[in-house]
Write an enzyme that holds these catalytic residues in place. Structure first.
Site, PDB file in Angstrom:
ATOM      1  N   ASN A  65       0.322  -1.029  -0.422  1.00 48.44           N
ATOM      2  CA  ASN A  65      -0.498  -0.174   0.078  1.00 48.44           C
ATOM      3  C   ASN A  65       0.834   1.438   0.075  1.00 48.44           C
ATOM      4  O   ASN A  65       0.634   2.416  -0.686  1.00 48.44           O
ATOM      5  CB  ASN A  65      -1.340   0.448   0.979  1.00 48.44           C
ATOM      6  CG  ASN A  65      -1.896  -0.316   0.566  1.00 48.44           C
ATOM      7  OD1 ASN A  65      -2.952   0.211  -0.500  1.00 48.44           O
ATOM      8  ND2 ASN A  65      -2.160  -1.530   1.611  1.00 48.44           N
ATOM      9  N   GLY A  66       1.590   1.377   1.130  1.00 49.93           N
ATOM     10  CA  GLY A  66       2.340   2.368   1.299  1.00 49.93           C
ATOM     11  C   GLY A  66       3.211   2.770   0.083  1.00 49.93           C
ATOM     12  O   GLY A  66       3.441   3.653  -0.985  1.00 49.93           O
ATOM     13  N   THR A  92       2.535  -8.328  -1.062  1.00 55.55           N
ATOM     14  CA  THR A  92       1.611  -8.164   0.090  1.00 55.55           C
ATOM     15  C   THR A  92       1.602  -9.207   0.493  1.00 55.55           C
ATOM     16  O   THR A  92       0.154 -10.140  -0.299  1.00 55.55           O
ATOM     17  CB  THR A  92       1.242  -6.600   0.941  1.00 55.55           C
ATOM     18  OG1 THR A  92       0.795  -7.314   2.082  1.00 55.55           O
ATOM     19  CG2 THR A  92      -0.181  -6.390   0.155  1.00 55.55           C
ATOM     20  N   ILE A  93       1.554  -9.531   1.923  1.00 46.39           N
ATOM     21  CA  ILE A  93       0.827 -11.319   2.528  1.00 46.39           C
ATOM     22  C   ILE A  93      -0.318 -10.388   3.144  1.00 46.39           C
ATOM     23  O   ILE A  93      -1.305 -11.467   3.348  1.00 46.39           O
ATOM     24  CB  ILE A  93       1.412 -11.545   3.603  1.00 46.39           C
ATOM     25  CG1 ILE A  93       2.144 -10.564   5.157  1.00 46.39           C
ATOM     26  CG2 ILE A  93       2.892 -12.194   2.970  1.00 46.39           C
ATOM     27  CD1 ILE A  93       2.393 -11.649   6.171  1.00 46.39           C
ATOM     28  N   ASP A  94      -0.617  -9.581   2.743  1.00 46.33           N
ATOM     29  CA  ASP A  94      -1.666  -8.909   3.934  1.00 46.33           C
ATOM     30  C   ASP A  94      -3.519  -8.778   2.325  1.00 46.33           C
ATOM     31  O   ASP A  94      -4.302  -8.477   3.335  1.00 46.33           O
ATOM     32  CB  ASP A  94      -1.781  -7.194   4.119  1.00 46.33           C
ATOM     33  CG  ASP A  94      -1.147  -7.310   5.028  1.00 46.33           C
ATOM     34  OD1 ASP A  94      -0.674  -8.132   5.978  1.00 46.33           O
ATOM     35  OD2 ASP A  94      -0.216  -6.030   4.949  1.00 46.33           O
ATOM     36  N   GLU A 124      -4.231  -9.564  13.902  1.00 45.59           N
ATOM     37  CA  GLU A 124      -2.999  -8.339  14.778  1.00 45.59           C
ATOM     38  C   GLU A 124      -4.427  -8.061  14.788  1.00 45.59           C
ATOM     39  O   GLU A 124      -3.985  -6.745  15.940  1.00 45.59           O
ATOM     40  CB  GLU A 124      -2.304  -8.320  13.842  1.00 45.59           C
ATOM     41  CG  GLU A 124      -2.036  -8.045  12.673  1.00 45.59           C
ATOM     42  CD  GLU A 124      -0.847  -7.203  12.085  1.00 45.59           C
ATOM     43  OE1 GLU A 124       0.304  -7.492  13.523  1.00 45.59           O
ATOM     44  OE2 GLU A 124      -0.252  -7.275  10.478  1.00 45.59           O
ATOM     45  N   GLN A 159       5.791 -16.061   9.025  1.00 45.99           N
ATOM     46  CA  GLN A 159       4.305 -16.139   7.333  1.00 45.99           C
ATOM     47  C   GLN A 159       5.001 -15.179   6.871  1.00 45.99           C
ATOM     48  O   GLN A 159       4.546 -15.375   5.258  1.00 45.99           O
ATOM     49  CB  GLN A 159       3.068 -15.053   8.522  1.00 45.99           C
ATOM     50  CG  GLN A 159       2.280 -15.828   9.300  1.00 45.99           C
ATOM     51  CD  GLN A 159       1.454 -14.671   9.682  1.00 45.99           C
ATOM     52  OE1 GLN A 159       0.561 -14.545   9.369  1.00 45.99           O
ATOM     53  NE2 GLN A 159       2.036 -13.976  11.092  1.00 45.99           N
TER      54      GLN A 159
END
Ligand code: F6P
Length: 358
Positions: free
Chosen positions: A111-112, A133-135, A230, A283
């Site tokens: 994102n950033g 990204t893992i997100d 988290e 992760q």
């Protein structure tokens, strides 16, 4: 023709596989292409830390974790703020780009990093970016590379916890990464057979969690497993403003993370023994899974094609399993969150998984 390349933000699996995809396609398209690798993300572009890559640098890295270029977090908010020596970072990046006579800059980032990529586009640089990204929280793409590999690791952590939870008859909490979104927790929670899944997008009610645990006890189940993002948040806290929440945290017991807070509350309310496991940066580690290797290769090749077409200012993306591209200005600053009413969640609820909300 000279192309710059950098990996920015937190690392993840398949960064190397993706760069390999871009490079192999470029070397095949052009005889005279030279790839300049910037070290440690935008930092390398700001301070002109780079090296000329060779085709052999991109061989043997399909399965290699991390990034051969190195990475760093250079917060977008700080980009317009001069560094300690007064250097204007944006001007410095433009200067490096122009000095090296780059045709285009390829950015692999989350994102950033996409926000900074868009800023450089606005400043007139030719940019092609790739979704890392893992997100899995990048707007404009169904999938980011790194996500499926991280799902496998988080699932494996829950699998390992299962056997111990069953032997001891305890409550276990596995805290999963994902920053402000719950994609990783949702998928790893489902794949790992978690009984309760808590996501930032669905604020939880402790009473509901306690009731779900008691119900499992009534059914004679010896253990329960919670997959907690988290970024999970209680209904109570979600109703507070940022300022109020900060104030509340300042005046209450502090826990290392949300999983520990929920764990303590469960013990207090039920008397049950709770153990917390935080797989953390594991992760993001290790080799990319087969899915990510395929995705990385496809996205990488598609990024090279954008360069060939001189279609700049786009992020390559995947939609309905087709590779496509999205304008950077659409991607920058927008999060892709889990829809609390999406079908995956409805199906999970149908088999009895609690999301702590009802
Ligand atoms: O964005 C990837 C991610 O791993 C998030 O899931 C997590 O919140 C964050 O990065 C951790 O960042 P750092 O590596 O800087 O501690």
């Amino acid at each position: 023709m000279r192309i710059g390349m950098l990996t920015s933000g937190g690392d993840c699996q398949a960064l190397n596989a993706t760069m390999r995809g871009v490079a192999k396609a470029l070397y095949k398209m052009y005889e005279d292409v030279e790839i300049v690798g910037f070290e440690d993300g935008y930092k390398g572009l700001i301070y002109a830390d780079y090296h000329i890559m060779k085709p052999s640098d991109f061989s043997g890295i399909l399965t290699k974790g991390g990034t051969i270029l190195g990475t760093s977090r250079q917060p977008f908010k700080q980009m317009r703020v001069p560094d300690e020596s007064g250097l204007d970072k944006v001007e410095a990046m433009k200067h490096t780009y122009r000095k090296l006579k780059l045709e285009c800059l390829v950015v692999l980032g989350g994102n950033g990093s996409q926000k900074t990529a868009n800023l450089l586009r606005e400043e007139g640089l030719n940019i092609v970016s790739l979704p890392k990204t893992i997100d899995n929280d990048l707007w404009g793409t169904d999938m980011t590379f790194g996500f499926q590999s991280a799902v496998n690791i988080a699932t494996n952590a829950i699998d390992c916890i299962h056997t111990t939870a069953a032997s001891h008859g305890r409550v276990f909490i596995v805290e999963v990464m994902g920053h402000k979104v719950g994609w990783l927790t949702l998928h790893a929670g489902l794949a790992g057979g978690a009984d309760i899944i808590l996501l930032p997008e669905i604020p939880y009610d402790l009473d509901v969690i306690v009731e779900a645990l008691k119900e499992r006890n009534r059914q004679g189940k010896r253990f329960s497993i919670l997959a907690v993002a988290e970024g999970a948040i209680s209904k109570e806290d979600a109703a507070l403003s940022k300022k109020e929440l900060k104030e509340k945290k300042k005046n209450s017991v502090s826990y290392p993370s949300i999983a520990y807070e929920i764990g303590a509350q469960i013990t207090e309310r039920t008397g049950q023994e709770v153990r917390v496991t935080v797989p953390g940066h594991m992760q993001r580690g290790g080799e990319p899974c087969a899915y990510d290797r395929v995705l990385a290769t496809r996205l990488g090749a598609a990024a090279a094609k954008l360069i060939q077409e001189k279609k700049y200012g786009y992020m390559v993306a995947v939609k309905n399993d087709e590779i496509t591209s999205v304008p950077l200005e659409e991607v920058a600053g927008r999060l892709k969150m889990v829809d609390p009413n999406c079908s995956v969640i409805q199906e999970a609820k149908l088999i009895g998984i609690s999301f702590g909300d009802e």
